[in-house]
Design a protein around this motif. Structure first.
Motif, PDB file in Angstrom:
ATOM      1  N   UNK A 186      89.387  83.450   6.129  1.00 34.77           N
ATOM      2  CA  UNK A 186      88.423  82.355   6.103  1.00 34.77           C
ATOM      3  C   UNK A 186      89.146  81.031   5.864  1.00 34.77           C
ATOM      4  N   UNK A 187      89.095  80.164   6.861  1.00 34.86           N
ATOM      5  CA  UNK A 187      89.732  78.848   6.783  1.00 34.86           C
ATOM      6  C   UNK A 187      88.703  77.797   7.203  1.00 34.86           C
ATOM      7  N   UNK A 188      88.566  76.778   6.411  1.00 33.82           N
ATOM      8  CA  UNK A 188      87.610  75.723   6.708  1.00 33.82           C
ATOM      9  C   UNK A 188      88.287  74.426   7.078  1.00 33.82           C
ATOM     10  N   UNK A 189      87.566  73.575   7.829  1.00 38.85           N
ATOM     11  CA  UNK A 189      88.035  72.246   8.176  1.00 38.85           C
ATOM     12  C   UNK A 189      86.937  71.249   7.825  1.00 38.85           C
ATOM     13  N   UNK A 190      87.249  70.354   6.893  1.00 40.98           N
ATOM     14  CA  UNK A 190      86.289  69.357   6.437  1.00 40.98           C
ATOM     15  C   UNK A 190      86.696  67.978   6.967  1.00 40.98           C
ATOM     16  N   UNK A 191      85.759  67.320   7.674  1.00 42.52           N
ATOM     17  CA  UNK A 191      86.030  66.066   8.340  1.00 42.52           C
ATOM     18  C   UNK A 191      85.330  64.921   7.625  1.00 42.52           C
ATOM     19  N   UNK A 213      87.504  73.912  16.878  1.00 42.90           N
ATOM     20  CA  UNK A 213      87.175  75.334  16.964  1.00 42.90           C
ATOM     21  C   UNK A 213      88.333  76.151  17.522  1.00 42.90           C
ATOM     22  N   UNK A 214      88.972  75.653  18.557  1.00 43.80           N
ATOM     23  CA  UNK A 214      90.091  76.406  19.133  1.00 43.80           C
ATOM     24  C   UNK A 214      91.222  76.524  18.120  1.00 43.80           C
ATOM     25  N   UNK A 215      91.541  75.438  17.437  1.00 44.24           N
ATOM     26  CA  UNK A 215      92.596  75.493  16.440  1.00 44.24           C
ATOM     27  C   UNK A 215      92.282  76.470  15.329  1.00 44.24           C
ATOM     28  N   UNK A 217      94.696  77.405  27.842  1.00 48.18           N
ATOM     29  CA  UNK A 217      93.681  78.304  28.404  1.00 48.18           C
ATOM     30  C   UNK A 217      92.450  78.359  27.505  1.00 48.18           C
ATOM     31  N   UNK A 218      92.669  78.397  26.179  1.00 45.55           N
ATOM     32  CA  UNK A 218      91.541  78.440  25.248  1.00 45.55           C
ATOM     33  C   UNK A 218      90.729  77.154  25.303  1.00 45.55           C
ATOM     34  N   UNK A 219      91.401  76.015  25.405  1.00 44.56           N
ATOM     35  CA  UNK A 219      90.688  74.737  25.492  1.00 44.56           C
ATOM     36  C   UNK A 219      89.901  74.625  26.783  1.00 44.56           C
ATOM     37  N   UNK A 220      90.490  75.073  27.879  1.00 45.67           N
ATOM     38  CA  UNK A 220      89.775  75.048  29.161  1.00 45.67           C
ATOM     39  C   UNK A 220      88.519  75.915  29.100  1.00 45.67           C
TER      40      UNK A 220
END
Length: 302
Positions: free
Chosen positions: A293-298, A106-108, A20-23
């Protein structure tokens, strides 16, 4: 004594919530930013890191977000839900096609940051009262649609769950009492209607109401907006009613349990717990919890 197992969320619930969040996020045309700037052949690696100390909650929802966008993405959790982590801790590694990784990010993170925030804030309350027998409990004041997830996070933080909804336990409040005609009569009516498997709790705002409630022997009495001194008196009244010594009172399974509610804050919860009540319910741990606060670095691989 066997240690309590950590709570788990049903896989079907996780899938429904994340889908639902992804949609909602992908809408009608998908991630047009990523689709227009990232080629389908590009792959990437990413790391999730916490920037503040806290308790992790929601890793399986994050995993599902990446899997549902692109089943070939690999998500490796480096910690477990319920783990306490220090700032800078790496909690997950993700690798695979860059488009799916960026679209699910973002959803994750939203699920992880929100639920970890609740677990972390609950842990602060639980730590404050760890030297007592009281348990901090959440309420029905949750974000619509996320109640089961938020209550899951509360348990990971060391809290306990109050009722999940209007259908799984009776809580007779002041308006019910006013309409039904009395404290004891409301308890008797609820017990006659619901049967022996449903717990019955009644809210009182003074010791006279409490004494009347005790004659009907509800499972729990909610002591509304009472200060620590009055709460101690209420515990004494309960102990006298059941004719229990101080030691027996702590462990007797028959007696009515007492729950304190109202004006519960991080700087008041210790005094409330030390009054001798069994439970302390507060909406603060779900409605006022800051996100973790959690970050994701790509890193894009070319």
């Amino acid at each position: 004594m066997t240690a309590a197992l950590r709570p788990e969320l049903p896989a079907l619930m996780i899938e429904d919530q994340v889908r639902a969040a992804l949609n909602e996020d992908l809408g009608r045309a998908g991630d047009i930013t990523t689709l227009s700037t990232i080629g389908p052949e590009l792959t990437a690696k990413a790391g999730m890191n916490v920037r503040d100390a806290g308790v992790v909650a929601g890793l399986e929802l994050a995993r599902a977000a990446f899997r549902l966008v692109d089943p070939s993405i690999h998500f490796e959790a480096l910690v477990a839900d319920g783990d306490r982590v220090a700032p800078g801790t790496a909690i997950a590694r993700i690798s695979g096609r860059a488009r799916g990784l960026l679209s699910a990010e973002r959803v994750g993170l939203n699920f992880l940051m929100h639920l970890s925030g609740i677990a972390s804030y609950t842990a602060k309350f639980a730590d404050e009262i760890a030297h007592t027998r009281a348990k901090v409990c959440c309420t029905r004041k949750t974000i619509p649609g996320l109640r089961a997830l938020e209550k899951y996070a509360v348990r990971l933080g060391g809290g306990s769950n109050h009722r999940y909804g209007l259908d799984d336990a009776v809580l007779i409040k002041d308006n019910h009492i006013a309409v039904s005609g009395g404290v004891a009569s409301a308890v008797h009516a609820a017990r006659a209607y619901c049967g022996h498997l449903v717990k019955i709790e009644i809210e009182v705002d003074g010791l006279d109401q409490m004494r009347e409630a005790l004659t009907a022997q509800p499972d729990v009495i909610l002591l509304d907006n009472m200060g620590p001194d009055l709460l101690r008196e209420a515990v004494a009244v309960n102990r006298a009613f059941w004719q229990l010594s101080a030691d027996a009172y702590a462990v007797d399974a028959r007696r009515t349990r007492l729950e304190a509610s109202g004006n519960v804050k991080i700087d008041t919860v210790r005094a409330i717990a030390e009054s001798g009540v069994d439970y302390i319910s507060t909406s603060k741990i779900t409605m006022a919890a800051p996100t973790l606060d959690i970050g994701l670095d790509v890193v894009i691989e070319r």
